[in-house]
Motif scaffolding. Sequence first.
Motif, mmCIF file in Angstrom:
data_model
loop_
_atom_site.group_PDB
_atom_site.id
_atom_site.type_symbol
_atom_site.label_atom_id
_atom_site.label_comp_id
_atom_site.label_asym_id
_atom_site.label_seq_id
_atom_site.Cartn_x
_atom_site.Cartn_y
_atom_site.Cartn_z
ATOM 1 N N LEU A 126 0.855 -1.184 0.000
ATOM 2 C CA LEU A 126 0.000 0.000 0.000
ATOM 3 C C LEU A 126 0.888 1.230 0.000
ATOM 4 C CD1 LEU A 126 -2.551 -1.246 2.680
ATOM 5 C CD2 LEU A 126 -2.804 -1.260 0.182
ATOM 6 N N SER A 127 0.408 2.338 -0.554
ATOM 7 C CA SER A 127 1.256 3.512 -0.725
ATOM 8 C C SER A 127 1.830 4.031 0.588
ATOM 9 C CB SER A 127 0.501 4.620 -1.453
ATOM 10 O OG SER A 127 -0.645 4.974 -0.722
ATOM 11 N N GLY A 128 1.090 3.947 1.690
ATOM 12 C CA GLY A 128 1.593 4.447 2.962
ATOM 13 C C GLY A 128 2.472 3.467 3.724
ATOM 14 N N ALA A 129 2.674 2.276 3.172
ATOM 15 C CA ALA A 129 3.420 1.238 3.884
ATOM 16 C C ALA A 129 4.928 1.458 3.855
ATOM 17 C CB ALA A 129 3.098 -0.135 3.295
ATOM 18 N N VAL A 130 5.401 2.265 2.885
ATOM 19 C CA VAL A 130 6.829 2.534 2.741
ATOM 20 C C VAL A 130 7.138 3.882 3.378
ATOM 21 C CG1 VAL A 130 8.631 3.068 1.038
ATOM 22 C CG2 VAL A 130 7.150 1.093 0.708
ATOM 23 N N THR A 131 8.069 3.879 4.337
ATOM 24 C CA THR A 131 8.424 5.103 5.056
ATOM 25 C C THR A 131 9.940 5.240 5.148
ATOM 26 O OG1 THR A 131 8.369 3.942 7.180
ATOM 27 C CG2 THR A 131 6.330 5.036 6.488
ATOM 28 N N GLY A 132 10.378 6.405 5.584
ATOM 29 C CA GLY A 132 11.799 6.643 5.797
ATOM 30 C C GLY A 132 12.624 6.492 4.548
ATOM 31 N N VAL A 133 12.085 6.934 3.405
ATOM 32 C CA VAL A 133 12.786 6.777 2.133
ATOM 33 C C VAL A 133 13.994 7.713 2.095
ATOM 34 C CG1 VAL A 133 12.584 6.958 -0.377
ATOM 35 C CG2 VAL A 133 10.649 6.108 0.967
ATOM 36 N N THR A 134 15.153 7.128 1.848
ATOM 37 C CA THR A 134 16.398 7.889 1.763
ATOM 38 C C THR A 134 16.454 8.657 0.450
ATOM 39 O OG1 THR A 134 17.542 6.239 3.082
ATOM 40 C CG2 THR A 134 18.925 7.640 1.717
ATOM 41 N N LEU A 135 16.964 9.884 0.526
ATOM 42 C CA LEU A 135 17.262 10.660 -0.679
ATOM 43 C C LEU A 135 18.723 11.064 -0.603
ATOM 44 C CD1 LEU A 135 14.134 12.957 -1.145
ATOM 45 C CD2 LEU A 135 14.854 11.048 -2.584
ATOM 46 N N GLY A 136 19.365 11.199 -1.760
ATOM 47 C CA GLY A 136 20.769 11.594 -1.784
ATOM 48 C C GLY A 136 21.688 10.398 -1.887
ATOM 49 N N ALA A 137 22.947 10.626 -1.567
ATOM 50 C CA ALA A 137 23.989 9.610 -1.751
ATOM 51 C C ALA A 137 23.728 8.375 -0.892
ATOM 52 C CB ALA A 137 25.342 10.206 -1.416
ATOM 53 N N VAL A 138 23.838 7.204 -1.508
ATOM 54 C CA VAL A 138 23.732 5.932 -0.785
ATOM 55 C C VAL A 138 24.837 4.999 -1.243
ATOM 56 C CG1 VAL A 138 21.233 5.997 -0.359
ATOM 57 C CG2 VAL A 138 22.076 4.948 -2.451
ATOM 58 N N HIS A 139 25.286 4.171 -0.326
ATOM 59 C CA HIS A 139 26.215 3.089 -0.650
ATOM 60 C C HIS A 139 25.397 1.811 -0.737
ATOM 61 C CE1 HIS A 139 29.862 5.414 -0.124
ATOM 62 N NE2 HIS A 139 29.318 5.953 0.957
ATOM 63 N N ALA A 140 25.834 0.880 -1.548
ATOM 64 C CA ALA A 140 25.165 -0.423 -1.616
ATOM 65 C C ALA A 140 25.184 -1.023 -0.213
ATOM 66 C CB ALA A 140 25.891 -1.330 -2.610
ATOM 67 N N GLY A 141 24.010 -1.470 0.244
ATOM 68 C CA GLY A 141 23.875 -2.049 1.571
ATOM 69 C C GLY A 141 23.363 -1.079 2.614
ATOM 70 N N ASP A 142 23.305 0.230 2.276
ATOM 71 C CA ASP A 142 22.713 1.222 3.204
ATOM 72 C C ASP A 142 21.205 1.023 3.268
ATOM 73 O OD1 ASP A 142 25.214 2.395 3.518
ATOM 74 O OD2 ASP A 142 24.685 4.264 2.474
ATOM 75 N N GLN A 143 20.597 1.452 4.385
ATOM 76 C CA GLN A 143 19.129 1.418 4.480
ATOM 77 C C GLN A 143 18.549 2.380 3.452
ATOM 78 O OE1 GLN A 143 17.319 1.500 8.404
ATOM 79 N NE2 GLN A 143 15.630 2.735 7.610
ATOM 80 N N LEU A 144 17.572 1.875 2.668
ATOM 81 C CA LEU A 144 16.942 2.678 1.618
ATOM 82 C C LEU A 144 15.537 3.124 2.034
ATOM 83 C CD1 LEU A 144 17.607 3.731 -1.211
ATOM 84 C CD2 LEU A 144 16.570 1.664 -2.140
#
Length: 148
Positions: A126-144
Amino acid sequence: MTTVLAPVEGEAVGLAAVPDPVFSAGMVGPGTAIDPLRGPGEALAPIAGKIMKLHPHAYVIVGDDGKGVLVHLGIDTVQLKGEGFELLASEGDRVAAGQPVVAWDPAVVEAGGRSPVCPVVALDALSGAVTGVTLGAVHAGDQLFEWA
């Protein structure tokens, strides 16, 4: 709560930045997208679970809780028929979060006139089920993002 990890290193840009209307409108599901670093690398499992679908350019991993995450390596990359991709796992394998699944080179995808942007989608969420979405630089394995 399921923590979804970044499968590739780059810039988390959000689904609206994906040059494909099915992904950018969230029709596949909520999530985000990563504009990957250009250069050879590996795409990792975003969650622990079983590889239910594995194509050179895309894969779905379903966790023990039944939640499935789609990683799509670039846009229109199915047209490459596997060229430039190397499978590091097999369909049906159980993988740990952060385990390499596919080796690829986003620069090769881009050189062929396709976007290397990688949607990472919570399937059937559901659209509201995904939260805490990261924006900006990420490394593989970081929380997304988190999936409730």
